[in-house]
Design a protein around this motif. Structure first.
Motif, PDB file in Angstrom:
ATOM      1  N   LYS A  59      -2.368  -2.256  -3.448  1.00 18.33           N
ATOM      2  CA  LYS A  59      -3.680  -1.743  -3.020  1.00 18.33           C
ATOM      3  C   LYS A  59      -3.577  -0.237  -2.817  1.00 18.33           C
ATOM      4  O   LYS A  59      -2.953   0.213  -1.858  1.00 18.33           O
ATOM      5  CB  LYS A  59      -4.066  -2.383  -1.674  1.00 18.33           C
TER       6      LYS A  59
ATOM      7  N   THR B 280       0.868  -1.190   0.000  1.00 16.38           N
ATOM      8  CA  THR B 280       0.000   0.000   0.000  1.00 16.38           C
ATOM      9  C   THR B 280       0.901   1.235   0.000  1.00 16.38           C
ATOM     10  O   THR B 280       2.093   1.135   0.299  1.00 16.38           O
ATOM     11  CB  THR B 280      -0.875   0.062   1.278  1.00 16.38           C
TER      12      THR B 280
ATOM     13  N   GLU C 133       1.120   3.364   2.162  1.00 17.53           N
ATOM     14  CA  GLU C 133       1.648   3.553   3.523  1.00 17.53           C
ATOM     15  C   GLU C 133       2.885   2.686   3.768  1.00 17.53           C
ATOM     16  O   GLU C 133       3.639   2.944   4.703  1.00 17.53           O
ATOM     17  CB  GLU C 133       0.583   3.206   4.578  1.00 17.53           C
TER      18      GLU C 133
ATOM     19  N   SER D 286      -4.599   3.541  -1.772  1.00 15.63           N
ATOM     20  CA  SER D 286      -5.475   4.122  -0.746  1.00 15.63           C
ATOM     21  C   SER D 286      -5.965   5.462  -1.288  1.00 15.63           C
ATOM     22  O   SER D 286      -5.562   5.902  -2.372  1.00 15.63           O
ATOM     23  CB  SER D 286      -4.730   4.278   0.576  1.00 15.63           C
ATOM     24  N   GLU D 287      -6.843   6.063  -0.511  1.00 18.05           N
ATOM     25  CA  GLU D 287      -7.426   7.360  -0.869  1.00 18.05           C
ATOM     26  C   GLU D 287      -6.345   8.321  -1.365  1.00 18.05           C
ATOM     27  O   GLU D 287      -5.362   8.547  -0.658  1.00 18.05           O
ATOM     28  CB  GLU D 287      -8.092   7.940   0.395  1.00 18.05           C
ATOM     29  N   GLY D 288      -6.549   8.871  -2.554  1.00 16.28           N
ATOM     30  CA  GLY D 288      -5.628   9.927  -2.995  1.00 16.28           C
ATOM     31  C   GLY D 288      -4.389   9.419  -3.728  1.00 16.28           C
ATOM     32  O   GLY D 288      -3.585  10.215  -4.190  1.00 16.28           O
ATOM     33  N   TRP D 289      -4.228   8.102  -3.850  1.00 15.29           N
ATOM     34  CA  TRP D 289      -3.063   7.563  -4.577  1.00 15.29           C
ATOM     35  C   TRP D 289      -3.274   7.745  -6.076  1.00 15.29           C
ATOM     36  O   TRP D 289      -4.275   7.296  -6.633  1.00 15.29           O
ATOM     37  CB  TRP D 289      -2.876   6.092  -4.244  1.00 15.29           C
ATOM     38  N   ARG D 290      -2.352   8.444  -6.725  1.00 12.55           N
ATOM     39  CA  ARG D 290      -2.523   8.701  -8.159  1.00 12.55           C
ATOM     40  C   ARG D 290      -1.516   7.929  -9.017  1.00 12.55           C
ATOM     41  O   ARG D 290      -1.501   8.063 -10.217  1.00 12.55           O
ATOM     42  CB  ARG D 290      -2.378  10.206  -8.435  1.00 12.55           C
TER      43      ARG D 290
END
Lengths: 358, 276
Positions: free
Chosen positions: B176, B149, B151, B178-182
């Protein structure tokens, strides 16, 4: 190498050899009967040396009966030269490191069989000059070897070229032919010992008997496979399904590793002590143990068949690449002391029969 | 104390700095004890927590001048979990360096492709550092890095530095998002398509979970990389570091001594075998 060729004396003179070794200050280690099993241990008198017993060995079975020739028990020289537990060092709470002083002992093995002599040669290759404990004991180690006139039910030294007759690396090698003793010396010390005995150069009749005995013993100690090309043949069948079939019986107890005279793997434990210091202790480990290939967050050999395969291939193939010799000396202990009687000889034959895809 | 015992005795070292990398990974900067050689990229040291145990940890950074060596540790096992308690100034036991590192000399004048998965980036980081320091020594540098991820990404604070190394490409992906991953999504081996180099003039260094390395090797072979140009850093259980305890065997090799970095041709007979 024999320095002297063969001499013949009387079997009773073994006592003289024993006494002389004691007189010279050696800790004499040989087989004695403990709880119905032959165990290697220090002998304080010649009487303690096992006599009039025979070990009956077959896959998964061991018993002692009365008889006039025995081979060995679960202990091998490794137990003394490379002990099952050894404190390597201690780190105090102030980070001062101290290494325990190991007791200097001069050991003489008395009545070891050629397979176990061969196992010392294997350990030499791995530990001599590397492991201090081993090296310091090995320096003055005396080896009095008894040739095997009657190999047991799990023996295959003949296939592994380690017996039944010791050819080199001994101080003294003897063979009991009823009341006679055929002796040869392999070192200066052996020569001194030999000179204490009333011996004569071997006569033709005795020599002929000796040869026949050794030949017969040799025939008995075959595994039913040939060494020639074996490492490569086993590696070609590295993905053999035979290992999976065989371990249906395996408990993963690692008895085979523990009784093997050449298994050298160890684990270390860091033991915190009450005074704030910590010791590091070395203990025997073996590839059949579940944790052997385990790391945090993973396992390289989670399946038992893979661990058993590693054992077989390490002894008979990888060892050659690592140390230029076989890791197996054909003593048969892993067969005898396997609780379910898994037989290395049969494993090898089965894997070879299985063909390259099997 | 003889050679063998000395080889297994940790020397006292103090932690100069701790850097938090992710929720369960930190980097420990240790001043190299006197008398120990400076590790080479790809080598590892044995780090000992007093009374708890010892773990083999790759070197993730080193400063020749100050002799400070970095080890990036993920808290997963009984020993590494206690690392979480270690602070600047604490003492640990230290021995090494062990094993054979990345073939920097062989890669001289060639391109280098790094394929890293998760905690596999730290052992490759000294390679990036060395290329940055001595940029003319090798051709193109391509870094492919994947983590579970966003993180879990290591060293994200220095990706800008990687990208600013001349003639360097840096690609990163996560399994995977997460929110905001571009960025890229998918396994790191998907990035191998970005490798635009002549395989005969390039080396590939791979480090990551074994399964990821297998896929990476397959992709690189497909791209025309030869088995003597693909290098991998293997992991195994290691208790001694000097090829004695036996645990790290992979086929006939002691990973701690003959590796941990191997050219593929060395191990190709065993590498593909399940649970070898």
């Amino acid at each position: 190498m024999s320095l002297t060729g063969l001499y013949v004396g009387r079997a009773v003179s073994l006592r003289i050899l024993f006494s002389e070794l004691r007189r010279l200050g050696y800790v004499v280690i040989g087989y004695k009967v403990v709880d119905g099993v032959l165990r290697l241990g220090e002998l304080n008198s010649f009487e303690e040396l096992a006599h009039d017993v025979e070990d009956i060995q077959s896959p998964g079975k061991y018993s002692l009966v009365s008889g006039d020739f025995y081979r060995h028990g679960p202990d091998s020289p490794k137990r003394f030269l490379y002990p099952p537990t050894l404190t390597l060092f201690k780190v105090s709470s102030e980070w001062v490191v101290s290494v325990p002083a190991y007791e200097e002992r001069n050991i003489a093995f008395f009545g070891l069989k050629p397979c176990d002599l061969a196992s010392i040669k294997v350990l030499d290759k791995i530990l001599l000059g590397v492991d201090e404990y081993y090296t310091s004991l090995r320096k003055n180690l005396v080896l009095v070897v008894e040739n095997c006139v009657s190999p047991g039910g799990t023996c295959f030294c003949s296939t592994m070229n380690t017996g039944p007759r010791a050819r080199d690396s001994f101080d003294l090698a003897y063979t009991r032919l009823n009341d006679k003793l055929v002796v040869e010396a392999g070192s200066e010390l052996g020569l001194k010992l030999l000179n204490l005995l009333e011996v004569e150069p071997i006569d033709d009749v005795t020599y002929e008997r000796f040869e026949v005995m050794m030949r017969n013993a040799s025939e008995k100690a075959r595994a039913g496979f040939e060494l020639n090309g074996l490492p490569e043949e086993l590696e070609l069948r590295i993905e053999s399904k035979t290992y999976e079939e065989i371990v249906e019986k395996c408990l993963g107890c690692a008895n085979c590793n523990m009784v093997c005279p050449t298994c050298f793997c160890f684990d270390v434990f860091d033991v915190p002590l009450i005074d704030g210091s910590a010791e590091r202790v070395r203990v025997w480990d073996g590839c059949l143990n579940f944790t052997y290939g385990q790391v945090a967050g993973g396992h390289f050999r989670p399946d038992l068949w893979a661990r058993y395969r590693h054992f077989v291939l390490h002894k008979l193939a990888y060892w050659i690449k690592q140390f230029g010799m076989y890791g197996c000396v054909g003593c048969g202990r892993c067969i005898t002391w396997c609780p379910t009687g898994i037989d290395l000889r049969e494993t090898v034959k089965k894997v070879l029969r299985g063909g390259k895809g099997g | 104390m003889g050679k063998y015992t000395a080889a297994l005795v940790p020397l006292k070292a103090s932690i100069a700095r701790v850097r938090v990398e992710t929720s369960n990974v930190r980097t420990y900067y240790v001043k190299l004890p006197d008398g120990l050689e400076l590790p080479k990229p790809g080598q590892f040291n044995m780090l000992y927590v007093h009374g708890v145990g010892e773990v083999p940890i790759s070197v993730s950074d080193l400063d020749e001048e100050s002799r400070v060596v970095a080890h990036t540790v993920r808290f997963v096992g009984s020993v590494t979990k206690t690392f979480e308690l270690l602070r600047e100034g604490d003492l640990i036991g230290f021995r090494g360096p062990y094993g054979i590192g990345w073939p920097m000399d062989a890669a001289y004048g060639k391109n280098i492709v790094l394929v890293a998965g998760g905690i596999g980036l730290p052992p490759l980081r000294p390679v990036i550092r060395e290329v940055a320091r001595n940029r003319s020594a090798v051709g193109k540098l391509i870094i492919l890095y994947g983590a579970r991820t966003p993180e879990d990404l290591m060293f994200s604070y220095e990706y800008g530095d990687y990208e600013s190394i001349p003639n360097t490409e840096f690609y990163v992906t996560v399994d995977k998002p997460s929110e905001g991953w571009r960025g890229n999504v998918g396994v790191v081996t998907n990035l191998i398509k970005h490798v635009d180099v002549d395989p005969s003039e390039s080396y590939a260094f791979i480090c990551g979970p074994e399964i990821m390395m297998k896929f990476a090797v397959r992709e690189l072979l497909k791209r025309g990389f030869k088995t003597n140009k693909i290098y991998l850093s293997l992991e195994r259980r290691m208790k001694c570091g000097v090829g004695l305890c036996g645990h790290c065997q992979m086929g006939p090799y002691f990973v701690c001594k003959h590796g941990p970095v191997f050219p593929l041709w060395f191990i190709s007979r065993y590498f593909w075998v399940d649970q070898i």
